[in-house]
Write a protein that holds these residues in place. Structure first.
Motif, mmCIF file in Angstrom:
data_model
loop_
_atom_site.group_PDB
_atom_site.id
_atom_site.type_symbol
_atom_site.label_atom_id
_atom_site.label_comp_id
_atom_site.label_asym_id
_atom_site.label_seq_id
_atom_site.Cartn_x
_atom_site.Cartn_y
_atom_site.Cartn_z
ATOM 1 N N LEU A 101 0.837 -1.210 0.000
ATOM 2 C CA LEU A 101 0.000 0.000 0.000
ATOM 3 C C LEU A 101 0.870 1.257 0.000
ATOM 4 O O LEU A 101 1.962 1.270 0.581
ATOM 5 N N SER A 102 0.362 2.310 -0.637
ATOM 6 C CA SER A 102 1.096 3.579 -0.686
ATOM 7 C C SER A 102 0.407 4.618 0.193
ATOM 8 O O SER A 102 -0.830 4.663 0.267
ATOM 9 N N VAL A 103 1.229 5.457 0.785
ATOM 10 C CA VAL A 103 0.716 6.480 1.696
ATOM 11 C C VAL A 103 1.069 7.862 1.149
ATOM 12 O O VAL A 103 2.206 8.101 0.736
ATOM 13 N N GLY A 104 0.107 8.769 1.136
ATOM 14 C CA GLY A 104 0.355 10.127 0.648
ATOM 15 C C GLY A 104 0.202 11.138 1.769
ATOM 16 O O GLY A 104 -0.372 10.850 2.822
ATOM 17 N N ILE A 158 1.674 22.737 -4.282
ATOM 18 C CA ILE A 158 0.465 21.959 -4.614
ATOM 19 C C ILE A 158 0.719 21.083 -5.844
ATOM 20 O O ILE A 158 0.266 19.943 -5.906
ATOM 21 N N ALA A 159 1.526 21.573 -6.774
ATOM 22 C CA ALA A 159 1.817 20.795 -7.988
ATOM 23 C C ALA A 159 2.564 19.503 -7.629
ATOM 24 O O ALA A 159 2.252 18.422 -8.146
ATOM 25 N N ASP A 160 3.530 19.623 -6.731
ATOM 26 C CA ASP A 160 4.271 18.422 -6.314
ATOM 27 C C ASP A 160 3.353 17.445 -5.597
ATOM 28 O O ASP A 160 3.429 16.230 -5.792
ATOM 29 N N GLU A 161 2.489 18.013 -4.746
ATOM 30 C CA GLU A 161 1.570 17.126 -4.025
ATOM 31 C C GLU A 161 0.660 16.400 -5.009
ATOM 32 O O GLU A 161 0.435 15.196 -4.877
ATOM 33 N N LEU A 198 -0.069 12.407 -5.575
ATOM 34 C CA LEU A 198 -1.367 11.824 -5.202
ATOM 35 C C LEU A 198 -2.137 11.236 -6.376
ATOM 36 O O LEU A 198 -2.948 10.334 -6.201
ATOM 37 N N VAL A 199 -1.903 11.789 -7.558
ATOM 38 C CA VAL A 199 -2.696 11.349 -8.721
ATOM 39 C C VAL A 199 -1.767 10.837 -9.820
ATOM 40 O O VAL A 199 -0.826 11.503 -10.209
ATOM 41 N N LYS A 200 -2.098 9.610 -10.266
ATOM 42 C CA LYS A 200 -1.291 8.985 -11.310
ATOM 43 C C LYS A 200 -1.848 9.393 -12.666
ATOM 44 O O LYS A 200 -3.049 9.253 -12.913
ATOM 45 N N VAL A 227 -2.277 6.804 -4.312
ATOM 46 C CA VAL A 227 -2.135 6.395 -2.916
ATOM 47 C C VAL A 227 -3.390 5.656 -2.434
ATOM 48 O O VAL A 227 -4.487 5.876 -2.940
ATOM 49 N N ASP A 228 -3.165 4.773 -1.445
ATOM 50 C CA ASP A 228 -4.288 4.060 -0.823
ATOM 51 C C ASP A 228 -4.729 4.769 0.450
ATOM 52 O O ASP A 228 -5.881 4.668 0.865
ATOM 53 N N ILE A 229 -3.759 5.437 1.064
ATOM 54 C CA ILE A 229 -4.007 6.077 2.362
ATOM 55 C C ILE A 229 -3.485 7.512 2.271
ATOM 56 O O ILE A 229 -2.386 7.730 1.751
ATOM 57 N N LEU A 230 -4.271 8.456 2.757
ATOM 58 C CA LEU A 230 -3.821 9.851 2.719
ATOM 59 C C LEU A 230 -3.881 10.458 4.114
ATOM 60 O O LEU A 230 -4.898 10.339 4.806
#
Ligand SMILES: Nc1ncnc2c1ncn2[C@@H]1O[C@H](COP(=O)(O)OP(=O)(O)OP(=O)(O)O)[C@@H](O)[C@H]1O
Length: 271
Positions: free
Chosen positions: A130-133, A141-144, A148-150, A173-176
């Motif tokens: 699982l991936s965590v964001g 915000i651009a880096d975030e 977060l979005v593929k 991500v699965d978890i934020l």
């Protein structure tokens, strides 16, 4: 004779049948029922060899016989291990998911607290794929967004319809773990950021989250996660902004949403 009418307050199941954490004792990982062996290894790498009482109590209510049957409100002293108490069951519950969607959201009042919680999830979640964001405004915000979005790989020379392209965006991500401000930014502006698959919502430091002026995020999150079960969740006329500004809101939502076969997401509240 004057008849005094008692106003009926919704009462969450945990208020009626609280689980007393002091009845639990620390238990070695080997003796924790159903613990995924991959998570056991991850915990050992964190130098954790046993679960603290609050962690065992929450485990019982989630992975154990309690089986996430109801929402939880976890109330125990500072430093007693509440973060892992909710992180471990959520990660184990999501460990079998084949498709990546944002399924767990943890909201905290400050960036520092969010970073600490993200560290805990990041220490165990990758062990089960699982991936965590993180959405706290630490980076641009651009880096975030790119974390977060593929975005699908586009082939050179082909003209893509922007609408189709938008459909193809997927959660990375699965978890934020988020603070309310940045969470709202992503909800309002990030294409492909959706809460429609959310299964678990954690409101950490609940007393602070409700005392301070953060509440609009809660209304928004609950509205965005209720679309599939409007009939179960009486929001429209019953709830309004002023009601959402109080703990009563979470109690009501718990009553409405907190049982098996009733609408998701499960709510976990940390006081
Ligand atoms: N099972 C465990 N074994 C050993 N150490 C642990 C265990 N669980 C948590 N810890 C450690 O205990 C410390 C306190 O944990 P944590 O921050 O989760 O407590 P908390 O109850 O959430 O505190 P707060 O109320 O301040 O948020 C952390 O350093 C954490 O790494």
């Amino acid at each position: 004779m004057e008849v005094v009418k008692m106003k009926s307050e919704p009462v969450l199941p945990w208020m009626r049948r609280p689980v007393d954490v002091t009845n639990f004792e620390e238990r070695t990982l080997e003796a924790v029922p159903c613990l995924d062996p991959r998570l056991k290894v991850a915990l050992q790498k964190m130098s954790i060899s046993s679960l603290f009482p609050v962690q065992l109590a929450v485990w019982q209510e989630t992975i154990g016989p309690g089986c996430f049957e109801r929402d939880l409100c976890i109330n125990s002293p500072t430093g007693s291990g509440k973060t892992l108490a909710y992180a471990l069951p959520i990660v184990q519950m999501l460990s079998n998911r084949a498709v990546k969607f944002l399924r767990a959201l943890v909201v905290l009042p400050t960036r520092d607290l969010a970073l600490q919680v993200k560290e805990v999830f990041s220490a165990i979640a990758p062990a089960v794929g699982l991936s965590v964001g993180l959405a706290v405004g630490q980076s641009s915000i651009a880096d975030e967004i790119s974390d977060l979005v593929k975005r699908p790989k586009l082939e050179a020379g082909i003209c893509y319809d922007p609408e189709d392209h938008f459909q193809d965006l997927q959660s990375a991500v699965d978890i934020l773990v988020a603070t309310p401000g940045r969470l709202m930014d992503h909800i309002n502006t990030t294409k492909g950021f959706t809460l429609e698959h959310l299964c678990y919502l954690v409101v950490d430091e609940t007393d602070r989250m409700l005392r301070e002026a953060y509440q609009a995020w809660l209304l928004t999150v609950l509205q965005l996660t209720r679309s599939n079960y409007e009939s179960h969740f009486r929001c429209g006329n019953t709830f309004n902004h002023s009601i959402f500004g109080s703990l009563k809101t979470i109690r009501r939502c718990g009553v409405e949403r907190g049982f098996k076969d009733k609408p998701y997401p499960r709510l976990v509240k940390m006081v």
